[in-house]
Scaffold this motif. Sequence first.
Motif, PDB file in Angstrom:
ATOM      1  N   TYR A 124     -45.565  22.517 -37.430  1.00  0.00           N
ATOM      2  CA  TYR A 124     -44.444  22.546 -38.369  1.00  0.00           C
ATOM      3  C   TYR A 124     -44.470  21.337 -39.296  1.00  0.00           C
ATOM      4  O   TYR A 124     -44.191  21.450 -40.488  1.00  0.00           O
ATOM      5  CB  TYR A 124     -43.122  22.599 -37.604  1.00  0.00           C
ATOM      6  N   LEU A 125     -44.818  20.187 -38.749  1.00  0.00           N
ATOM      7  CA  LEU A 125     -44.799  18.966 -39.553  1.00  0.00           C
ATOM      8  C   LEU A 125     -46.034  18.797 -40.440  1.00  0.00           C
ATOM      9  O   LEU A 125     -45.932  18.334 -41.572  1.00  0.00           O
ATOM     10  CB  LEU A 125     -44.682  17.743 -38.640  1.00  0.00           C
ATOM     11  N   ALA A 180     -54.600  21.098 -21.968  1.00  0.00           N
ATOM     12  CA  ALA A 180     -55.646  20.508 -21.124  1.00  0.00           C
ATOM     13  C   ALA A 180     -55.354  19.047 -20.829  1.00  0.00           C
ATOM     14  O   ALA A 180     -55.546  18.583 -19.695  1.00  0.00           O
ATOM     15  CB  ALA A 180     -57.008  20.652 -21.810  1.00  0.00           C
ATOM     16  N   ALA A 181     -54.884  18.324 -21.834  1.00  0.00           N
ATOM     17  CA  ALA A 181     -54.569  16.910 -21.624  1.00  0.00           C
ATOM     18  C   ALA A 181     -53.426  16.750 -20.618  1.00  0.00           C
ATOM     19  O   ALA A 181     -53.463  15.855 -19.765  1.00  0.00           O
ATOM     20  CB  ALA A 181     -54.205  16.255 -22.952  1.00  0.00           C
ATOM     21  N   VAL A 202     -44.342  23.432 -27.134  1.00  0.00           N
ATOM     22  CA  VAL A 202     -43.396  22.670 -27.949  1.00  0.00           C
ATOM     23  C   VAL A 202     -44.138  21.675 -28.844  1.00  0.00           C
ATOM     24  O   VAL A 202     -43.847  21.565 -30.043  1.00  0.00           O
ATOM     25  CB  VAL A 202     -42.365  21.945 -27.047  1.00  0.00           C
ATOM     26  N   VAL A 203     -45.089  20.949 -28.279  1.00  0.00           N
ATOM     27  CA  VAL A 203     -45.837  19.965 -29.074  1.00  0.00           C
ATOM     28  C   VAL A 203     -46.648  20.662 -30.162  1.00  0.00           C
ATOM     29  O   VAL A 203     -46.666  20.205 -31.325  1.00  0.00           O
ATOM     30  CB  VAL A 203     -46.750  19.116 -28.159  1.00  0.00           C
ATOM     31  N   ALA A 204     -47.306  21.759 -29.833  1.00  0.00           N
ATOM     32  CA  ALA A 204     -48.099  22.485 -30.835  1.00  0.00           C
ATOM     33  C   ALA A 204     -47.207  23.009 -31.956  1.00  0.00           C
ATOM     34  O   ALA A 204     -47.577  22.952 -33.132  1.00  0.00           O
ATOM     35  CB  ALA A 204     -48.856  23.629 -30.174  1.00  0.00           C
ATOM     36  N   VAL A 234     -56.011  26.103 -30.905  1.00  0.00           N
ATOM     37  CA  VAL A 234     -56.815  24.948 -30.488  1.00  0.00           C
ATOM     38  C   VAL A 234     -55.900  23.766 -30.167  1.00  0.00           C
ATOM     39  O   VAL A 234     -56.090  23.073 -29.158  1.00  0.00           O
ATOM     40  CB  VAL A 234     -57.848  24.579 -31.575  1.00  0.00           C
ATOM     41  N   LEU A 235     -54.892  23.561 -30.990  1.00  0.00           N
ATOM     42  CA  LEU A 235     -53.936  22.491 -30.752  1.00  0.00           C
ATOM     43  C   LEU A 235     -53.202  22.702 -29.427  1.00  0.00           C
ATOM     44  O   LEU A 235     -53.057  21.771 -28.625  1.00  0.00           O
ATOM     45  CB  LEU A 235     -52.949  22.419 -31.912  1.00  0.00           C
ATOM     46  N   PHE A 236     -52.763  23.933 -29.181  1.00  0.00           N
ATOM     47  CA  PHE A 236     -52.064  24.242 -27.930  1.00  0.00           C
ATOM     48  C   PHE A 236     -52.956  23.966 -26.721  1.00  0.00           C
ATOM     49  O   PHE A 236     -52.544  23.308 -25.772  1.00  0.00           O
ATOM     50  CB  PHE A 236     -51.600  25.697 -27.916  1.00  0.00           C
TER      51      PHE A 236
END
Length: 89
Positions: A45-46, A19-20, A38-40, A12-14
């Motif tokens: 990870y954080l 989409a954004a 990369v962002v997901a 969902v995060l990916f």
Amino acid sequence: MQFIKYTIIRLVLFFAVFAALYWGLGFSLFLAGVLAAVVAFCVAYLFLNRLRSASVQQVQTKVADLRNHPGSHKGSLEREDEEAEDRYQ
């Protein structure tokens, strides 16, 4: 269950970031996909460390169980079929 929850949250995060970037900001398909991955990864990870650790532990437990009890993943019909084959050999 933790593994499925962790996987769904990451997917969902990916797709939200993808989409954004793709439709919202007009990035190319490839670049939006790479940046979303990369962002997901970074966000998971954080901020999803506890859930990731629980899912890893769940997978390790399942793999260890399958190694210690070979054939336990088979269904009852498959075990009955193997027993019938062993009887007639």
